[in-house]
Scaffold this motif. Structure first.
Motif, PDB file in Angstrom:
ATOM      1  N   GLN A 337       0.843  -1.189   0.000  1.00 35.84           N
ATOM      2  CA  GLN A 337       0.000   0.000   0.000  1.00 35.84           C
ATOM      3  C   GLN A 337       0.885   1.249   0.000  1.00 35.84           C
ATOM      4  OE1 GLN A 337      -3.581   0.849   0.084  1.00 35.84           O
ATOM      5  NE2 GLN A 337      -2.434   2.718  -0.386  1.00 35.84           N
ATOM      6  N   PHE A 338       0.813   2.056  -1.072  1.00 36.15           N
ATOM      7  CA  PHE A 338       1.525   3.322  -1.048  1.00 36.15           C
ATOM      8  C   PHE A 338       1.100   4.111   0.184  1.00 36.15           C
ATOM      9  CE2 PHE A 338       2.210   2.806  -5.727  1.00 36.15           C
ATOM     10  CZ  PHE A 338       3.594   2.949  -5.698  1.00 36.15           C
ATOM     11  N   THR A 339       2.073   4.665   0.886  1.00 36.83           N
ATOM     12  CA  THR A 339       1.800   5.343   2.149  1.00 36.83           C
ATOM     13  C   THR A 339       2.511   6.685   2.198  1.00 36.83           C
ATOM     14  OG1 THR A 339       1.610   3.207   3.288  1.00 36.83           O
ATOM     15  CG2 THR A 339       1.947   5.160   4.666  1.00 36.83           C
ATOM     16  N   ALA A 340       1.742   7.737   2.401  1.00 34.42           N
ATOM     17  CA  ALA A 340       2.273   9.088   2.615  1.00 34.42           C
ATOM     18  C   ALA A 340       1.209   9.827   3.408  1.00 34.42           C
ATOM     19  CB  ALA A 340       2.551   9.796   1.291  1.00 34.42           C
ATOM     20  N   VAL A 341       1.417   9.960   4.706  1.00 35.56           N
ATOM     21  CA  VAL A 341       0.364  10.474   5.583  1.00 35.56           C
ATOM     22  C   VAL A 341       0.701  11.880   6.063  1.00 35.56           C
ATOM     23  CG1 VAL A 341      -0.440   8.211   6.334  1.00 35.56           C
ATOM     24  CG2 VAL A 341       1.411   9.328   7.592  1.00 35.56           C
ATOM     25  N   SER A 342      -0.346  12.688   6.157  1.00 31.65           N
ATOM     26  CA  SER A 342      -0.178  14.041   6.667  1.00 31.65           C
ATOM     27  C   SER A 342      -1.539  14.590   7.057  1.00 31.65           C
ATOM     28  CB  SER A 342       0.476  14.950   5.612  1.00 31.65           C
ATOM     29  OG  SER A 342       0.954  16.145   6.204  1.00 31.65           O
ATOM     30  N   GLU A 343      -1.537  15.766   7.641  1.00 35.84           N
ATOM     31  CA  GLU A 343      -2.788  16.459   7.888  1.00 35.84           C
ATOM     32  C   GLU A 343      -3.320  16.993   6.570  1.00 35.84           C
ATOM     33  OE1 GLU A 343      -2.260  20.897   8.970  1.00 35.84           O
ATOM     34  OE2 GLU A 343      -0.787  19.841  10.170  1.00 35.84           O
ATOM     35  N   GLY A 344      -4.620  17.241   6.490  1.00 35.45           N
ATOM     36  CA  GLY A 344      -5.113  17.832   5.261  1.00 35.45           C
ATOM     37  C   GLY A 344      -6.614  17.781   5.114  1.00 35.45           C
ATOM     38  N   HIS A 345      -7.071  18.462   4.078  1.00 36.14           N
ATOM     39  CA  HIS A 345      -8.485  18.483   3.729  1.00 36.14           C
ATOM     40  C   HIS A 345      -8.880  17.141   3.121  1.00 36.14           C
ATOM     41  CE1 HIS A 345      -9.118  22.892   4.192  1.00 36.14           C
ATOM     42  NE2 HIS A 345      -7.823  22.920   3.941  1.00 36.14           N
ATOM     43  N   ILE A 346     -10.116  16.756   3.363  1.00 33.31           N
ATOM     44  CA  ILE A 346     -10.685  15.596   2.685  1.00 33.31           C
ATOM     45  C   ILE A 346     -12.033  16.006   2.105  1.00 33.31           C
ATOM     46  CG2 ILE A 346      -9.480  13.848   4.032  1.00 33.31           C
ATOM     47  CD1 ILE A 346     -11.988  13.518   5.734  1.00 33.31           C
ATOM     48  N   SER A 347     -12.495  15.250   1.107  1.00 31.62           N
ATOM     49  CA  SER A 347     -13.678  15.647   0.349  1.00 31.62           C
ATOM     50  C   SER A 347     -14.985  15.203   0.982  1.00 31.62           C
ATOM     51  CB  SER A 347     -13.574  15.092  -1.078  1.00 31.62           C
ATOM     52  OG  SER A 347     -13.333  13.697  -1.069  1.00 31.62           O
ATOM     53  N   VAL A 348     -14.918  14.550   2.130  1.00 30.03           N
ATOM     54  CA  VAL A 348     -16.120  14.117   2.852  1.00 30.03           C
ATOM     55  C   VAL A 348     -16.010  14.610   4.302  1.00 30.03           C
ATOM     56  CG1 VAL A 348     -16.475  12.096   1.393  1.00 30.03           C
ATOM     57  CG2 VAL A 348     -15.066  11.890   3.451  1.00 30.03           C
ATOM     58  N   TYR A 354      -6.169  14.401  10.491  1.00 34.48           N
ATOM     59  CA  TYR A 354      -4.737  14.176  10.651  1.00 34.48           C
ATOM     60  C   TYR A 354      -4.468  12.697  10.435  1.00 34.48           C
ATOM     61  CZ  TYR A 354      -4.524  18.845  12.678  1.00 34.48           C
ATOM     62  OH  TYR A 354      -4.613  20.199  12.871  1.00 34.48           O
ATOM     63  N   SER A 355      -3.871  12.363   9.293  1.00 34.24           N
ATOM     64  CA  SER A 355      -3.433  10.990   9.054  1.00 34.24           C
ATOM     65  C   SER A 355      -2.022  10.862   9.605  1.00 34.24           C
ATOM     66  CB  SER A 355      -3.452  10.667   7.561  1.00 34.24           C
ATOM     67  OG  SER A 355      -4.767  10.484   7.102  1.00 34.24           O
ATOM     68  N   THR A 356      -1.806   9.909  10.483  1.00 35.85           N
ATOM     69  CA  THR A 356      -0.572   9.858  11.254  1.00 35.85           C
ATOM     70  C   THR A 356       0.218   8.579  11.004  1.00 35.85           C
ATOM     71  OG1 THR A 356      -1.456   8.710  13.214  1.00 35.85           O
ATOM     72  CG2 THR A 356      -1.839  11.093  13.068  1.00 35.85           C
ATOM     73  N   VAL A 357       1.502   8.641  11.293  1.00 34.46           N
ATOM     74  CA  VAL A 357       2.324   7.440  11.393  1.00 34.46           C
ATOM     75  C   VAL A 357       2.019   6.755  12.725  1.00 34.46           C
ATOM     76  CG1 VAL A 357       4.685   6.532  11.451  1.00 34.46           C
ATOM     77  CG2 VAL A 357       4.117   8.449   9.944  1.00 34.46           C
ATOM     78  N   ILE A 380      -3.568   8.800   0.864  1.00 33.53           N
ATOM     79  CA  ILE A 380      -2.197   9.064   0.440  1.00 33.53           C
ATOM     80  C   ILE A 380      -2.118  10.559   0.153  1.00 33.53           C
ATOM     81  CG2 ILE A 380      -0.392   8.458  -1.204  1.00 33.53           C
ATOM     82  CD1 ILE A 380      -2.250   6.007  -1.934  1.00 33.53           C
ATOM     83  N   SER A 381      -1.263  11.262   0.847  1.00 31.35           N
ATOM     84  CA  SER A 381      -1.182  12.720   0.761  1.00 31.35           C
ATOM     85  C   SER A 381      -0.279  13.141  -0.392  1.00 31.35           C
ATOM     86  CB  SER A 381      -0.640  13.282   2.079  1.00 31.35           C
ATOM     87  OG  SER A 381      -0.272  14.643   1.928  1.00 31.35           O
ATOM     88  N   THR A 382      -0.834  13.927  -1.307  1.00 30.26           N
ATOM     89  CA  THR A 382      -0.057  14.411  -2.452  1.00 30.26           C
ATOM     90  C   THR A 382       1.094  15.288  -1.997  1.00 30.26           C
ATOM     91  OG1 THR A 382      -2.158  14.446  -3.673  1.00 30.26           O
ATOM     92  CG2 THR A 382      -0.256  15.474  -4.726  1.00 30.26           C
ATOM     93  N   LYS A 383       0.829  16.188  -1.043  1.00 34.09           N
ATOM     94  CA  LYS A 383       1.897  17.106  -0.620  1.00 34.09           C
ATOM     95  C   LYS A 383       3.005  16.364   0.107  1.00 34.09           C
ATOM     96  CE  LYS A 383      -0.710  18.393   3.538  1.00 34.09           C
ATOM     97  NZ  LYS A 383      -1.406  19.467   4.263  1.00 34.09           N
TER      98      LYS A 383
END
Length: 456
Positions: A337-348, A354-357, A380-383
């Protein structure tokens, strides 16, 4: 008055001078660290590091046991990367208010925070450095933004409120409703904003006077108390102060404040409140304090990505960032599973998480600041993907960024990410994500933003 009392009274003046000197030393030092590690031989993390950490007695020894990642070499952008940067800039073209020249924090939503305004200005600087915009547009946008910022209302006349209506510059709620009382100020938001302010003052002297005029109106000294950062909130119509920042965010904010001579020296020390949580076989740095609601603190990508992009890592932050990154790559290797977690806006709903390690007591938690969990919304966070790729440039980060190619909308900008549960796009578009993408791509060519400030 005793000698001791005089020293106490003079603390703020002494720290102001010491802060300015130490800020310069920090920036120069991280430059040395960055360059030495760019030249270091490539290699994979030492498998012995967890065992060495287990034997270490002190937090400092545990940090020292982490093998730092090698930093990516600087180079000109490829044609594809320039296209990626131009797509990120499209967000700002679409979301700039024509009167105030400030930018919406989220697509077509005329609200902003001082954090998002700081992100916009870093994005603007990055676009200019990359040649995406010309002199007239850059200086016109920057001048207009500074004029607007100089006229906006301040919370209790002291510091920026936590939210504003982009169109009117009036204080607002997070729902963008007028709020004459205000929500309070965020020390971390202001700290992030001070990064582009410092850069502008040192690199664009024609705007330095306007920056000084703006910041002279702000009570920056109220952001720190005895070396720690403090924000405010309104409770029962009363203003209450509370300490802000946890490991990662706290050190990033402290570096920014020290650029302006603020006494954030204690906040800059991650060792004070640092513990490690094992995520797989990676020791991930986590703050040992609780959040304001009593839930466990969390570790996520954003503060480490920003520290590397804006300041360049120091020896401690590089080691901590290395393990925050490694845990994410290891999860991919373990699960596919590609993994890149961060805080951010979601569409729902709830629209921001906050997506965390590690957070709330568990690895890979997705949470809100009130401690509630919504792990099914992990994305998966683009930034984060662009940031880690700029900083470390591993085979994994290259594949990670490539996996998100379809999230680029040439007419709107980059989407926030992709939901892990079903692979669908997290279709929100935000100022912060598109600014970090621009900053990441500028970093690939020029290195840390504040290193350039020092004349490189």
């Amino acid at each position: 008055m005793s000698f001791k009392e005089n020293l106490v009274r003079g603390r703020s003046q002494l720290i102001f001078i010491a802060g300015l000197l130490s800020a310069s030393v920090v920036i120069l030092a991280v430059d040395d660290v960055s360059e030495s590690l760019r030249a270091a031989p490539a290699g994979t993390p030492s498998a012995q590091a967890p065992a060495v950490m287990a034997k270490a007695d002190s937090v400092s020894e545990k940090i020292a046991a982490i093998e730092p990642m090698k930093l990516a070499a600087l180079r000109p952008l490829t044609e594809k990367e320039m296209t990626q940067a131009k797509i990120a800039w499209r967000y700002f073209q679409n979301n700039t208010d024509k009167n105030t020249l400030l930018v919406n924090a989220a697509n077509n939503y005329p609200s902003t925070t001082i954090w998002d305004t700081g992100s916009y200005l870093i994005g603007l600087i990055s676009a200019y450095r990359l040649g995406i915009i010309e002199d007239v547009e850059f200086h016109g946008r920057l001048n207009g933004a500074l004029v607007s910022l100089d006229t906006m209302e301040l919370f209790e006349g002291r510091l920026p409120n936590k939210a504003y209506d982009v169109r009117t510059l009036k204080m607002s709620t997070y729902a963008n409703k007028p709020d004459p009382r205000g929500l309070g100020w965020s020390a971390l938001d202001v700290a992030h904003f001070l990064v582009p302010m410092s850069y502008i003052m040192r690199n664009y002297p024609e705007h330095a006077k306007d920056v000084r005029k703006l910041l002279t109106k702000w009570d920056l000294a109220a952001l720190v108390q005895e070396g720690d950062m403090f924000g405010t909130a309104v409770r029962d119509d009363k203003t209450v102060f509370r300490q802000e920042g946890r490991v990662g965010y706290e050190q990033y904010g402290a570096k920014a404040m020290m650029l302006f001579g603020l006494d954030a020296v204690d906040a800059a020390k991650a060792e004070r409140n640092l513990t490690f949580q094992m995520v797989g076989d990676v020791a991930v740095p986590v703050d040992d304090r609780k959040l304001g609601n009593g839930s466990a603190s969390f570790a996520t990508s954003e503060p480490y990505v920003l520290d590397g992009l804006d300041f360049g890592f120091d020896s401690t932050s590089l080691r901590l960032a290395s393990n925050v990154y490694r845990a994410q790559e290891q999860r991919y290797r373990d699960t596919g599973q590609f993994t890149a977690v961060s805080e951010g806006h979601i569409s729902v709903k709830p629209y921001f998480t906050y997506s965390t390690v590690w957070g709330g007591g568990d690895p890979w938690a997705v949470m809100r600041l009130d401690g509630s969990r919504m792990d099914e919304l992990r994305s998966i966070s683009t930034k984060a993907a662009f940031g880690w790729d700029a900083l470390f440039g591993t085979d994994y980060t290259k594949a990670l960024v490539a996996s998100l190619d379809d999230l680029a909308d040439p007419e709107k900008g980059w989407m926030e990410g992709r939901f892990e549960a079903d692979g669908s796009p997290n279709g929100s578009l935000s100022c912060n994500t598109n600014a970090i993408i621009l900053a990441s791509l500028a970093y690939k060519q020029f290195g840390p933003l504040m290193r350039h400030q020092m004349g490189s």
